[in-house]
Write an enzyme that holds these catalytic residues in place. Structure first.
Site, PDB file in Angstrom:
ATOM      1  N   SER A  70       0.991  -1.080   0.170  1.00 37.18           N
ATOM      2  CA  SER A  70      -0.344   0.498   0.053  1.00 37.18           C
ATOM      3  C   SER A  70       0.639   1.277   0.089  1.00 37.18           C
ATOM      4  O   SER A  70       2.157   0.353   0.357  1.00 37.18           O
ATOM      5  CB  SER A  70      -1.073  -0.327   1.457  1.00 37.18           C
ATOM      6  OG  SER A  70      -1.521   0.650   1.896  1.00 37.18           O
ATOM      7  N   TYR A  91      -0.958  -1.027  10.154  1.00 32.69           N
ATOM      8  CA  TYR A  91      -1.278  -1.834   8.303  1.00 32.69           C
ATOM      9  C   TYR A  91      -0.271  -1.159   7.877  1.00 32.69           C
ATOM     10  O   TYR A  91       0.236  -2.030   7.443  1.00 32.69           O
ATOM     11  CB  TYR A  91      -2.334  -1.118   7.719  1.00 32.69           C
ATOM     12  CG  TYR A  91      -2.638  -1.154   6.544  1.00 32.69           C
ATOM     13  CD1 TYR A  91      -2.898  -1.858   5.896  1.00 32.69           C
ATOM     14  CD2 TYR A  91      -3.039  -0.416   5.574  1.00 32.69           C
ATOM     15  CE1 TYR A  91      -3.344  -2.877   4.239  1.00 32.69           C
ATOM     16  CE2 TYR A  91      -3.144  -0.596   3.942  1.00 32.69           C
ATOM     17  CZ  TYR A  91      -3.539  -1.946   3.441  1.00 32.69           C
ATOM     18  OH  TYR A  91      -3.559  -1.900   1.963  1.00 32.69           O
TER      19      TYR A  91
END
Ligand code: ZN
Length: 684
Positions: free
Chosen positions: A568, A581
């Site tokens: 990401s 995350y």
């Protein structure tokens, strides 16, 4: 062999097509063509051909006598009326007066006689059909018939079995010469029901569709009865290692060995996809003590050569520890390639004009103890090669059980393999960009993963879709013609089993898209260790687990490979509260570079895609709604306003980035950003 003709089925098909303006004769031709094509003991993959003579109205309204004959590229099992192009019959018959006709003249004359100039090329046996007087003519390469004709005394056996019902036509190349000889034989036996083409196949004919079809069934049944008569010798079995390696371990070694370097300097491989078979008949055959003799005699009917080459590759039996197996396979492949090259040189000397050598790689691999692999540029081609190999085994086993197998001469095989009209059946044009590649996509059941699986399939790759939700994986796989596998990427056993299934289904792995992931949130100083560890399990360790498995298989193949990781923007540009995350994603970005470093020398590339704000990715629709509401804007505005280009980033954009990295053969350790422009997340 039983006749499958049913009056009501035939009439139903006639009604269906007549309502669409198709002539009754053609509708019945479709009906019995499909009956023949539907039985692999009669017809396999584009083999065989059929025709009907009827009348049609031409463009100017005149009634004309025509021959409707199978068109190139159509399969009898699924043929439709457009697969039976109509040609003016009389001019074709005029050609019978000629002594000679070149292939080029034959093809162009046949095309010039088509009623529809856009119709497919008529069958290479068109003239044979035209020269016979019967209304319906059927041709197959029936397994049982080949079992009796492909023997040293095949001529004698066929004469005994058929007598004048089906006289013998000696082996000649298909085309004009065969049409002439066959029609001369028919004229000598005007009451015959068909004829036998030695070491090639059988024709049957009749006044109507049913008669021609049922004569085919009854003639082939005579061959079946002959094969069942008397004692059958069993193939003597060879001694095998006590324990054998499983197919999923053997397949990547075989697949790697039968790949060819297309460009050595650039490390580009011409790989093949595999299809595995291990029926009792296949095993009895590959385990035969004499397999290296009877399997190397040649194809059972000449046109199989374009699908299977003239001989299969025979490799050593794979003992459980696989020590020395790879070296044994490589030696067998080297010998196969050398033999093929020698065969080409010897026969090309008399070829006019000289031919260009085709690739020397095997299309069928026999593995004693295990089974056989079909190979091809796609899963479909591999299946066709495997189907033909199974049929070959049936024919050779029949011939060997009742006598001894014999094929047409090597020179005859060469002439058919290098005949332009046969090669034309395979179709022209370059392979799709990712044909011959196997791609695995994790988290492929939805969102970016599903879009990526579809994008790789579109480029010609054989795709395995992994998802925790097996039904979702299978649904996506079904849509794209791939393999769906339930796989929990957090569970090393589940991952290993999923990769084993891919190796068994396609032969190995060339591309991994490690995409599965999920977002956890929490302020980093307050988040529980449990949450952080959960996120590391999925967003880092699972990437390592799948990458390790892919690399294990790629190294067994020895033909390089490509790892692709979905990281990401969190990996480079942390967002508030997204530590749980972003941290494992940052580690995964580093993981991608570590693989690039450690395996670059083996041709394995490793790259990452850094995507942001994709509605079907980590960003759930609810979350987008919430964020948009907070700012007092619509979801649509939220999706666009966050980037420099003001364009919404879609799952398909990320999928395209993965495809482009898979194709970028000189790129490794790279990160491709797909976020519409986010300067804070730009790599520096
Ligand atoms: Zn044929």
């Amino acid at each position: 062999m039983q006749s499958l003709w049913r009056d009501d089925d035939a009439e139903r098909m006639v009604a269906h097509y007549v309502a669409k303006g198709v002539a009754r004769d053609v509708a019945l031709r479709v009906y019995t063509s499909r009956l023949l094509g539907g039985d692999p003991k009669l017809v396999l993959h584009g083999g065989g051909n059929t025709s009907v003579k009827t009348t049609m109205t031409d463009f100017l309204g005149a009634s004309r006598e025509v021959l409707c004959v199978k068109g190139s590229g159509w399969d009898l099992a699924t043929i439709e009326p457009p697969g039976l192009p109509a040609l003016h019959l009389q001019p074709l018959r005029e050609l019978k007066k000629r002594d000679k006709l070149s292939d080029e003249d034959m093809v162009s004359f046949q095309r010039s006689q088509l009623l529809d100039p856009n119709a497919p090329n008529p069958s290479i046996e068109t003239l044979l059909h035209a020269f016979l007087p019967h209304k319906f003519v059927d041709h197959t390469h029936a397994t049982a018939l080949l079992g009796i004709t492909d023997q040293p005394d095949g001529k004698k056996i066929c004469a005994e079995v058929y007598g004048d019902r089906a006289p013998l036509v000696p082996y000649v190349m298909p085309g004009f010469a065969m049409a002439k000889i066959a029609s001369a034989v028919f004229e000598k036996y005007p009451k015959s029901e068909g004829f036998i083409l030695l070491k090639h196949g059988i024709f049957a004919y009749g006044a109507d569709a049913r008669e021609a079809y049922e004569r085919m069934i009854s003639l082939v049944s005579l061959a079946e009865a002959r094969l069942e008569k008397g004692p059958r010798k069993r193939l003597a079995a060879v001694a095998l290692p006590a324990a054998l390696a499983p197919v999923h371990e053997v397949a990547p070694i075989v697949r790697g060995a039968i790949a060819e370097v297309a460009d050595k300097a650039d490390g580009i491989w011409r790989r093949q996809i595999l299809d595995f078979r291990a029926t009792p008949a296949v095993l009895a055959y590959v385990n035969g003590a004499d397999v290296t003799r009877y399997s190397q005699i040649g194809v059972v009917t000449p046109d199989h050569t374009i699908r299977t080459k003239n001989w299969p590759l025979v490799v050593p039996p794979p003992a459980a520890d696989l020590t020395g197996f790879a070296a044994g396979v490589k030696a067998a492949v080297d010998a196969f390639v050398a033999r093929y090259h020698d065969y080409f040189i010897r026969h090309n000397k008399r070829a006019e004009p000289n031919k260009t050598e085709l690739d020397p790689l095997p299309r069928v691999v026999l593995v004693p103890g295990l089974g056989l692999f079909g190979a091809g540029k796609s899963k479909k081609d591999a299946q066709i090669a495997a189907d033909i190999a199974e049929n070959t085994i049936a024919v050779i086993a029949d011939a060997e059980a009742t006598g001894r197998y014999e094929a047409v001469s090597e020179a005859d095989m060469f002439d058919v393999e290098y005949w332009s009209l046969e090669q034309a059946k395979l179709g022209k044009g370059a392979d799709a960009a990712l044909a011959r590649h196997v791609a695995v996509v994790t988290g492929g059941g939805s969102g970016i993963g599903a879009a990526t699986a579809a994008a790789f399939a579109k480029q010609g790759a054989a795709v395995a879709v992994f998802d925790k939700n097996a039904d979702a994986a299978k649904a996506v796989a079904k849509k794209i013609g791939g393999l769906g596998v339930g796989c929990d990427v957090n569970d090393t056993k589940s991952v290993r089993s999923a990769f084993d299934q891919v190796c068994a289904a396609f032969g190995g792995v060339d591309i991994l898209v490690s995409n599965a992931g999920a977002a956890w949130q929490g302020k980093i100083g307050e988040v529980s260790d449990e949450i952080l560890r959960q996120s590391f399990e999925l967003n880092f360790f699972s990437h390592q687990t799948v990458a390790k498995n892919a690399v294990r298989i790629m190294r067994a193949q020895g033909t390089g490979g490509c790892l692709l990781f979905n990281v990401s923007k969190q990996a480079v540009n942390p967002g508030p509260d997204f530590g749980p995350y972003g941290l494992p994603k940052a580690a995964t970005l580093f993981l991608s570079r570590q693989y690039a470093l450690d395996y670059g020398a083996e041709g394995i590339r490793s790259n990452a895609v850094n995507a942001d704000r994709v509605l079907t990715g980590m960003l759930t629709p609810d979350f987008a709604k919430e964020r948009a509401a907070k700012r007092g804007i619509t979801v649509d505005e939220y999706m666009r306003d966050g980037n420099l280009l003001r364009r919404e980033v879609k799952a398909s954009d990320v999928a395209d980035a993965f495809v482009s990295l898979a194709l970028a053969n000189k790129t490794t350790a790279a990160v491709t950003t797909v976020d519409g422009g986010n300067i804070a997340a730009a790599l520096r």
